[in-house]
Design an enzyme around this catalytic site. Structure first.
Site, PDB file in Angstrom:
ATOM      1  N   GLY A 167       1.074  -1.394  -0.120  1.00  0.00           N
ATOM      2  CA  GLY A 167      -0.320   0.245  -0.144  1.00  0.00           C
ATOM      3  C   GLY A 167       0.991   0.951   0.297  1.00  0.00           C
ATOM      4  CB  ILE A 168       3.962   1.994   2.353  1.00  0.00           C
ATOM      5  CG1 ILE A 168       2.741   2.645   3.174  1.00  0.00           C
ATOM      6  CG2 ILE A 168       5.170   3.346   1.528  1.00  0.00           C
ATOM      7  CD1 ILE A 168       2.350   3.965   3.696  1.00  0.00           C
ATOM      8  CB  VAL A 170       0.228   2.150  -4.721  1.00  0.00           C
ATOM      9  CG1 VAL A 170      -1.017   2.540  -4.387  1.00  0.00           C
ATOM     10  CG2 VAL A 170      -0.211   0.856  -4.737  1.00  0.00           C
ATOM     11  CG  HIS A 171       0.428   6.725   0.396  1.00  0.00           C
ATOM     12  ND1 HIS A 171      -0.201   7.978   0.647  1.00  0.00           N
ATOM     13  CD2 HIS A 171       1.791   7.545   1.271  1.00  0.00           C
ATOM     14  CE1 HIS A 171       0.080   8.870   1.515  1.00  0.00           C
ATOM     15  NE2 HIS A 171       1.303   8.628   2.050  1.00  0.00           N
ATOM     16  CB  VAL A 172       6.345   6.397  -2.176  1.00  0.00           C
ATOM     17  CG1 VAL A 172       7.157   7.427  -2.582  1.00  0.00           C
ATOM     18  CG2 VAL A 172       6.075   6.064  -0.737  1.00  0.00           C
TER      19      VAL A 172
END
Ligand code: HEM
Ligand code: SF4
Ligand code: SF4
Lengths: 212, 290
Positions: A167-168, A170-172
């Site tokens: 998830g992170i 994708v977030h970054v």
């Protein structure tokens, strides 16, 4: 709270940015120290923390700091992340999202459906990481738990760490992909044109003067 | 405790072959529970040879002392008083590492070379590489490794790998006055056990048998039991030990798959940026607002 100018819209105040970056930095340290133990291919990451035993010792303490800091973020932002009808439609049009066909998407408010889903993924996994992390914390806590709970906890910890780290990523990437976003978390402001393009629903509310 | 060694079968958290040029024979310790008199000479010999000492404890109405394995007690006589066939039986079992052919401890350990399995079958901890995470404790189906409070390293029976490496038998074997403990090649130990079991059957223990559980690939410490059909009588010796399925999933194919998925997410992002490109506010959109 909001101090909007002709060119810029205030998106995050200084406290929110500080809270975000404490969470982000401790999170990255947790990924590096945690994944060092995840698979032999990554054991070399223990060198960043002064070797295997130090990695084992430090990781859970960093985890506690991250959890406390994240709780602050969650309390600040949860009410912006309630899913709406538009969000369902937005998710159905993921191919348009990926191809930058933003004009075809339903109106987005302060956060889009992808951002909201990531928020709720964090809400599910970070407390789980915290609780399972306590259970597998040697030498302090593990001896107090039954062996099979300990086995279950380490499995869930690894699973949640995987989900959260993906998830992170994708977030970054989203912050790199959508130009002008990073400045929201660094300076606290974004350009008006950025808000109109990516968060038109929120922009309308800003113009009306009820943006929070 | 590792010596320079050329007969390593595998090491924890290591994905390339280990130095394994030498071909030693597979060894085993056979514990004949039916001959044991519970004198604990083996327990003392273990502490003496390995230079570890147990604290003086308290008596809780059993000969079992200490009450459990510890970082200093790598073997322990466990005493059970049970009723079987209408009479009291006093079952004494020497507990300790079973030196599994498929060791759960080694599978679980994240630190390269902290757990070593020699080609002769001995599973040994190399404490200088241990990081103190306790994963081996989760991995072991026999509840054997113990984390030391002093140095946060785990300890357990080494099957006297240091003695065996120079052609001696383990210290406990040497101390046993009734030859309830014997040591040799695994084949010889199985043959010896078969003779003992035939004798026991003649004497009326019709369920006598060998404990060499196949769920962990067989072990390099084996028991002759009078009640091989009910191993749990001997202080909860597991009937059919396996590496726990949660450990198998946690340490199985899932981890490489997870790593590939994460690498895929990073690459996906990179190629999205190259192929489709960033989402930017166009110049005219910017002017429009003025
Ligand atoms: C929230 C508080 C957290 C606590 C208290 C905690 C605690 C622990 C503990 C005690 C371990 C066992 C190994 C060790 O001692 O280093 C561990 C392992 C690990 N942690 Fe955490 N942790 C937390 C959060 C996180 C987060 C946010 C991540 C990354 C997204 C993470 C990733 C990992 C990974 C990958 C492992 C190795 C698991 C394995 O080998 O299967 N942890 N953690
Ligand atoms: S405690 Fe030591 S031996 Fe046990 S799994 Fe962790 S690093 Fe390996
Ligand atoms: S009994 Fe436990 S500690 Fe001994 S080899 Fe088997 S899994 Fe490892």
């Amino acid at each position: 709270m909001s101090t909007h100018s002709d060119k810029y819209i205030q998106r995050y105040n200084a406290q929110e940015r500080l809270n975000h970056w404490v969470t982000a930095i401790t999170f990255i340290l947790l990924i590096l120290s945690g994944f060092a133990l995840f698979h032999p291919a990554l054991f070399w990451l223990t060198n960043l923390f002064g070797g295997g035993p130090w990695t084992r010792i430090l990781h859970p303490y960093i985890g506690v700091v991250m959890f406390v800091s994240f709780s602050g973020l969650a309390l600040r932002f949860w009410h912006h992340n309630i899913l709406s009808k538009n969000d369902v439609q937005w998710l159905k049009q993921i191919p348009d999202v990926i191809q930058n066909h933003e004009d075809k998407l339903p109106e987005v408010d302060r956060y889009n459906a992808g951002q909201k889903l990531l928020f709720w993924t964090m809400i599910a996994t970070i407390p789980t990481l915290f609780v399972t992390g306590i259970i597998i914390w040697q030498p302090w806590f593990t001896p107090f738990f039954p062996r099979n709970l300990d086995r279950f906890a380490v499995l869930m910890h690894a699973l949640c760490a995987f989900v959260m780290s993906t998830g992170i990523i994708v977030h970054v990437y989203a912050a790199i992909w959508v130009k002008g976003t990073l400045r929201a978390m660094i300076r606290g402001t974004v350009e008006r044109a950025w808000v109109k393009k990516h968060h038109p629903g929120w922009y309308k509310r800003i113009v009306e003067g009820n943006d929070h | 405790m590792a010596l320079q060694s050329l007969d390593i079968w595998r090491r924890s958290a290591t994905t390339t072959p280990s130095p394994s040029q030498r071909e030693p024979i597979e060894v085993a310790k056979l514990i004949d529970v039916t001959k044991c008199i519970g004198c604990k000479a083996c327990q003392s010999a273990c502490q003496e040879w390995n230079d570890v000492r147990e604290e003086v404890g308290v008596n809780i109405g059993s000969y079992q002392n200490p009450h459990d394995l510890t970082a200093n007690s790598w073997t322990l006589m466990r005493f059970a008083e049970i009723e079987e066939n209408g009479h009291l039986e006093w079952l004494i079992r020497k507990d300790g590492c079973m030196h599994c052919a498929d060791p759960g401890c080694l599978k679980a350990c994240p630190s390269p070379g902290a757990i070593i399995q020699y080609k002769n079958g001995i599973v040994d901890f190399a404490e200088e590489n241990c990081i103190g995470c306790g994963y081996c404790i989760k991995g072991c189906p026999f509840n054997i490794p113990r984390l030391s409070k002093e140095d946060s390293k785990v300890y357990k029976c080494t099957l006297c790998s240091d003695r065996v490496a120079v052609g001696l038998e383990p210290a406990c074997i040497k101390a046993c006055p009734t030859q309830a403990l014997v040591f040799g090649s695994k084949e010889d130990m199985k043959d010896h056990a078969a003779e003992r079991i035939a004798e026991l059957k003649e004497r009326g223990f019709e369920n006598a048998g060998l404990y060499d559980p196949q769920g962990v690939g067989g072990t390099h410490v084996m028991y002759v039991l009078h009640h091989a059909d009910k191993p749990e009588l001997y202080n909860e010796l597991p009937r059919d030990p396996h590496i726990n399925p949660m450990v198998a999933v946690w340490k199985g194919i899932t981890k490489p798959l997870a790593l590939m998925a994460m690498a895929g997410a990073v690459l996906g992002g990179f190629f999205h940026y190259i192929g489709i490109g960033p989402n930017e506010v166009e110049e005219d959109e910017e002017e429009e607002k003025a």
